[in-house]
Write a protein that holds these residues in place. Structure first.
Motif, PDB file in Angstrom:
ATOM      1  N   LYS A  27      27.622  -5.163 105.653  1.00  0.00           N
ATOM      2  CA  LYS A  27      28.923  -5.027 104.994  1.00  0.00           C
ATOM      3  C   LYS A  27      28.914  -5.715 103.631  1.00  0.00           C
ATOM      4  CE  LYS A  27      33.745  -6.261 105.705  1.00  0.00           C
ATOM      5  NZ  LYS A  27      34.695  -6.927 106.583  1.00  0.00           N
ATOM      6  N   TYR A  28      28.095  -6.750 103.480  1.00  0.00           N
ATOM      7  CA  TYR A  28      28.082  -7.551 102.255  1.00  0.00           C
ATOM      8  C   TYR A  28      26.806  -7.339 101.462  1.00  0.00           C
ATOM      9  CZ  TYR A  28      31.997  -9.796 104.496  1.00  0.00           C
ATOM     10  OH  TYR A  28      33.197 -10.020 105.083  1.00  0.00           O
ATOM     11  N   GLN A  29      26.959  -7.416 100.150  1.00  0.00           N
ATOM     12  CA  GLN A  29      25.824  -7.303  99.241  1.00  0.00           C
ATOM     13  C   GLN A  29      24.949  -8.555  99.311  1.00  0.00           C
ATOM     14  OE1 GLN A  29      24.672  -4.860  97.451  1.00  0.00           O
ATOM     15  NE2 GLN A  29      23.101  -6.076  96.453  1.00  0.00           N
ATOM     16  N   GLY A  30      25.577  -9.677  99.537  1.00  0.00           N
ATOM     17  CA  GLY A  30      24.899 -10.964  99.583  1.00  0.00           C
ATOM     18  C   GLY A  30      25.954 -12.051  99.601  1.00  0.00           C
ATOM     19  N   VAL A  31      25.580 -13.225  99.123  1.00  0.00           N
ATOM     20  CA  VAL A  31      26.463 -14.381  99.192  1.00  0.00           C
ATOM     21  C   VAL A  31      26.650 -15.000  97.816  1.00  0.00           C
ATOM     22  CG1 VAL A  31      26.795 -16.660 100.227  1.00  0.00           C
ATOM     23  CG2 VAL A  31      25.732 -14.837 101.567  1.00  0.00           C
ATOM     24  N   ALA A  32      27.900 -15.251  97.481  1.00  0.00           N
ATOM     25  CA  ALA A  32      28.249 -15.974  96.257  1.00  0.00           C
ATOM     26  C   ALA A  32      28.574 -17.402  96.670  1.00  0.00           C
ATOM     27  CB  ALA A  32      29.449 -15.324  95.575  1.00  0.00           C
ATOM     28  N   ILE A  33      27.834 -18.369  96.144  1.00  0.00           N
ATOM     29  CA  ILE A  33      28.065 -19.779  96.484  1.00  0.00           C
ATOM     30  C   ILE A  33      28.646 -20.480  95.260  1.00  0.00           C
ATOM     31  CG2 ILE A  33      27.059 -21.960  97.247  1.00  0.00           C
ATOM     32  CD1 ILE A  33      24.758 -20.347  98.458  1.00  0.00           C
ATOM     33  N   PHE A  34      29.852 -20.989  95.424  1.00  0.00           N
ATOM     34  CA  PHE A  34      30.508 -21.775  94.388  1.00  0.00           C
ATOM     35  C   PHE A  34      30.620 -23.194  94.921  1.00  0.00           C
ATOM     36  CE2 PHE A  34      31.729 -17.456  93.687  1.00  0.00           C
ATOM     37  CZ  PHE A  34      31.703 -17.313  92.311  1.00  0.00           C
ATOM     38  N   LEU A  87      38.221 -15.933  91.422  1.00  0.00           N
ATOM     39  CA  LEU A  87      37.000 -15.529  92.114  1.00  0.00           C
ATOM     40  C   LEU A  87      37.184 -14.190  92.810  1.00  0.00           C
ATOM     41  CD1 LEU A  87      35.719 -18.870  93.693  1.00  0.00           C
ATOM     42  CD2 LEU A  87      35.015 -17.770  91.552  1.00  0.00           C
ATOM     43  N   ASP A  88      38.345 -14.000  93.399  1.00  0.00           N
ATOM     44  CA  ASP A  88      38.635 -12.738  94.068  1.00  0.00           C
ATOM     45  C   ASP A  88      38.514 -11.580  93.077  1.00  0.00           C
ATOM     46  OD1 ASP A  88      39.393 -11.237  96.362  1.00  0.00           O
ATOM     47  OD2 ASP A  88      41.440 -11.129  95.603  1.00  0.00           O
ATOM     48  N   GLU A  89      39.116 -11.751  91.925  1.00  0.00           N
ATOM     49  CA  GLU A  89      39.051 -10.711  90.897  1.00  0.00           C
ATOM     50  C   GLU A  89      37.618 -10.539  90.371  1.00  0.00           C
ATOM     51  OE1 GLU A  89      40.922 -10.072  86.503  1.00  0.00           O
ATOM     52  OE2 GLU A  89      42.263 -10.804  88.079  1.00  0.00           O
ATOM     53  N   GLN A  90      36.949 -11.649  90.115  1.00  0.00           N
ATOM     54  CA  GLN A  90      35.580 -11.616  89.581  1.00  0.00           C
ATOM     55  C   GLN A  90      34.621 -10.929  90.543  1.00  0.00           C
ATOM     56  OE1 GLN A  90      34.166 -15.551  88.543  1.00  0.00           O
ATOM     57  NE2 GLN A  90      32.039 -14.936  88.647  1.00  0.00           N
ATOM     58  N   LEU A  91      34.712 -11.273  91.814  1.00  0.00           N
ATOM     59  CA  LEU A  91      33.778 -10.711  92.783  1.00  0.00           C
ATOM     60  C   LEU A  91      34.087  -9.257  93.104  1.00  0.00           C
ATOM     61  CD1 LEU A  91      33.310 -13.788  95.106  1.00  0.00           C
ATOM     62  CD2 LEU A  91      31.713 -12.902  93.401  1.00  0.00           C
ATOM     63  N   LEU A  92      35.333  -8.862  92.973  1.00  0.00           N
ATOM     64  CA  LEU A  92      35.683  -7.454  93.167  1.00  0.00           C
ATOM     65  C   LEU A  92      35.155  -6.589  92.026  1.00  0.00           C
ATOM     66  CD1 LEU A  92      39.310  -7.600  94.592  1.00  0.00           C
ATOM     67  CD2 LEU A  92      37.240  -6.836  95.768  1.00  0.00           C
ATOM     68  N   GLN A  93      35.047  -7.182  90.837  1.00  0.00           N
ATOM     69  CA  GLN A  93      34.570  -6.440  89.674  1.00  0.00           C
ATOM     70  C   GLN A  93      33.056  -6.518  89.522  1.00  0.00           C
ATOM     71  OE1 GLN A  93      36.685  -7.940  86.265  1.00  0.00           O
ATOM     72  NE2 GLN A  93      38.650  -7.207  87.009  1.00  0.00           N
ATOM     73  N   ALA A  94      32.404  -7.340  90.333  1.00  0.00           N
ATOM     74  CA  ALA A  94      30.957  -7.525  90.216  1.00  0.00           C
ATOM     75  C   ALA A  94      30.226  -6.267  90.649  1.00  0.00           C
ATOM     76  CB  ALA A  94      30.510  -8.702  91.082  1.00  0.00           C
ATOM     77  N   PRO A  95      29.097  -5.965  89.991  1.00  0.00           N
ATOM     78  CA  PRO A  95      28.286  -4.825  90.429  1.00  0.00           C
ATOM     79  C   PRO A  95      27.883  -5.019  91.879  1.00  0.00           C
ATOM     80  CG  PRO A  95      27.465  -5.716  88.362  1.00  0.00           C
ATOM     81  CD  PRO A  95      28.516  -6.660  88.857  1.00  0.00           C
ATOM     82  N   LEU A  96      27.848  -3.934  92.615  1.00  0.00           N
ATOM     83  CA  LEU A  96      27.526  -4.022  94.036  1.00  0.00           C
ATOM     84  C   LEU A  96      26.036  -4.130  94.286  1.00  0.00           C
ATOM     85  CD1 LEU A  96      30.088  -1.435  95.398  1.00  0.00           C
ATOM     86  CD2 LEU A  96      30.271  -3.912  95.351  1.00  0.00           C
ATOM     87  N   GLY A  97      25.233  -3.422  93.524  1.00  0.00           N
ATOM     88  CA  GLY A  97      23.794  -3.500  93.699  1.00  0.00           C
ATOM     89  C   GLY A  97      23.244  -4.732  93.013  1.00  0.00           C
ATOM     90  N   SER A 124      23.493  -1.960  89.629  1.00  0.00           N
ATOM     91  CA  SER A 124      23.952  -0.606  89.905  1.00  0.00           C
ATOM     92  C   SER A 124      25.164  -0.641  90.827  1.00  0.00           C
ATOM     93  CB  SER A 124      22.833   0.198  90.573  1.00  0.00           C
ATOM     94  OG  SER A 124      22.634  -0.267  91.899  1.00  0.00           O
ATOM     95  N   SER A 125      25.783   0.482  91.029  1.00  0.00           N
ATOM     96  CA  SER A 125      26.931   0.531  91.926  1.00  0.00           C
ATOM     97  C   SER A 125      26.502   0.908  93.339  1.00  0.00           C
ATOM     98  CB  SER A 125      27.966   1.525  91.409  1.00  0.00           C
ATOM     99  OG  SER A 125      27.383   2.801  91.340  1.00  0.00           O
ATOM    100  N   GLU A 126      25.191   0.989  93.571  1.00  0.00           N
ATOM    101  CA  GLU A 126      24.720   1.282  94.919  1.00  0.00           C
ATOM    102  C   GLU A 126      24.715   0.013  95.739  1.00  0.00           C
ATOM    103  OE1 GLU A 126      21.017   3.334  95.065  1.00  0.00           O
ATOM    104  OE2 GLU A 126      21.524   4.549  93.323  1.00  0.00           O
ATOM    105  N   GLY A 127      24.922   0.151  97.012  1.00  0.00           N
ATOM    106  CA  GLY A 127      24.883  -1.014  97.877  1.00  0.00           C
ATOM    107  C   GLY A 127      26.119  -1.083  98.735  1.00  0.00           C
ATOM    108  N   SER A 128      26.381  -2.254  99.246  1.00  0.00           N
ATOM    109  CA  SER A 128      27.499  -2.416 100.163  1.00  0.00           C
ATOM    110  C   SER A 128      28.756  -2.841  99.419  1.00  0.00           C
ATOM    111  CB  SER A 128      27.108  -3.413 101.249  1.00  0.00           C
ATOM    112  OG  SER A 128      26.581  -4.571 100.669  1.00  0.00           O
ATOM    113  N   SER A 129      29.774  -3.205 100.157  1.00  0.00           N
ATOM    114  CA  SER A 129      31.113  -3.293  99.590  1.00  0.00           C
ATOM    115  C   SER A 129      31.441  -4.542  98.781  1.00  0.00           C
ATOM    116  CB  SER A 129      32.137  -3.134 100.709  1.00  0.00           C
ATOM    117  OG  SER A 129      31.974  -4.173 101.645  1.00  0.00           O
ATOM    118  N   CYS A 130      30.895  -5.687  99.105  1.00  0.00           N
ATOM    119  CA  CYS A 130      31.310  -6.883  98.366  1.00  0.00           C
ATOM    120  C   CYS A 130      30.370  -8.056  98.643  1.00  0.00           C
ATOM    121  CB  CYS A 130      32.742  -7.249  98.718  1.00  0.00           C
ATOM    122  SG  CYS A 130      32.991  -7.618 100.464  1.00  0.00           S
TER     123      CYS A 130
END
Length: 163
Positions: A8-15, A102-112, A116-122
């Motif tokens: 479901k996730y592209q990976g992990v964003a650690i802040f 962060l919510d806005e930033q991560l929603l706008q982040a490329p998925l791949g 690229s826009s390939e990959g999973s949702s967030c």
């Protein structure tokens, strides 16, 4: 668990707070993810000053046992600055703004991972911070009117994960 196209996730964003204790914890977590081949957002930990520990004013550098005096005042007035502390509502305000950004930033982040826009949702988002900050932040997630009730929440032990 390794990342793949079925996740479901592209990976992990650690802040992480830029204070040493939090940075070290975030680094250990990031290393474990990297060993498991789970992609990190931007390829690394992102240090964020708004995740720093609450400023305890005159009590900074003193015994932790004195913090209870601040928390007792928090219950009465989440805007107080007794002992020259950062108010609980101020902490709530700075962390709520961060979460919204962060919510806005991560929603706008490329998925791949390659842009690229390939990959999973967030991206799964992990925040590494300090006890008081995280408990105050949680009052916002629970939609309390202010941060006065932060000490009534279940205590956060070191390296606790809450969803």
């Amino acid at each position: 668990q390794s990342s793949n196209s079925n996740n479901k996730y592209q990976g992990v964003a650690i802040f992480s707070s830029d204070f040493t204790r939090a940075r070290e914890t975030a680094s250990l977590f990031a290393e474990a993810l990297t060993r498991s081949k789970i992609p990190l957002y931007t390829g690394d930990i992102i240090l964020e000053r708004r995740l720093r520990e609450r400023y305890f004013g005159e009590l900074n550098g003193g015994p932790d046992t004195r913090y209870q005096e601040v928390w007792d005042e928090d219950i009465k007035d989440a805007d107080h600055n007794e002992f020259d502390v950062e108010s609980a509502n101020s902490v709530l305000d700075r962390t709520t703004k961060l979460i919204n950004e962060l919510d806005e930033q991560l929603l706008q982040a490329p998925l791949g991972g390659d842009g690229s826009s390939e990959g999973s949702s967030c991206w799964k988002c992990i925040l590494v911070a300090h006890g008081d900050v995280l408990q105050i932040m949680q009052t916002g997630f629970l939609k309390h009117d202010d941060a006065s009730r932060h000490r009534s929440l279940q205590h956060l032990e070191t390296a606790t994960i809450r969803e």
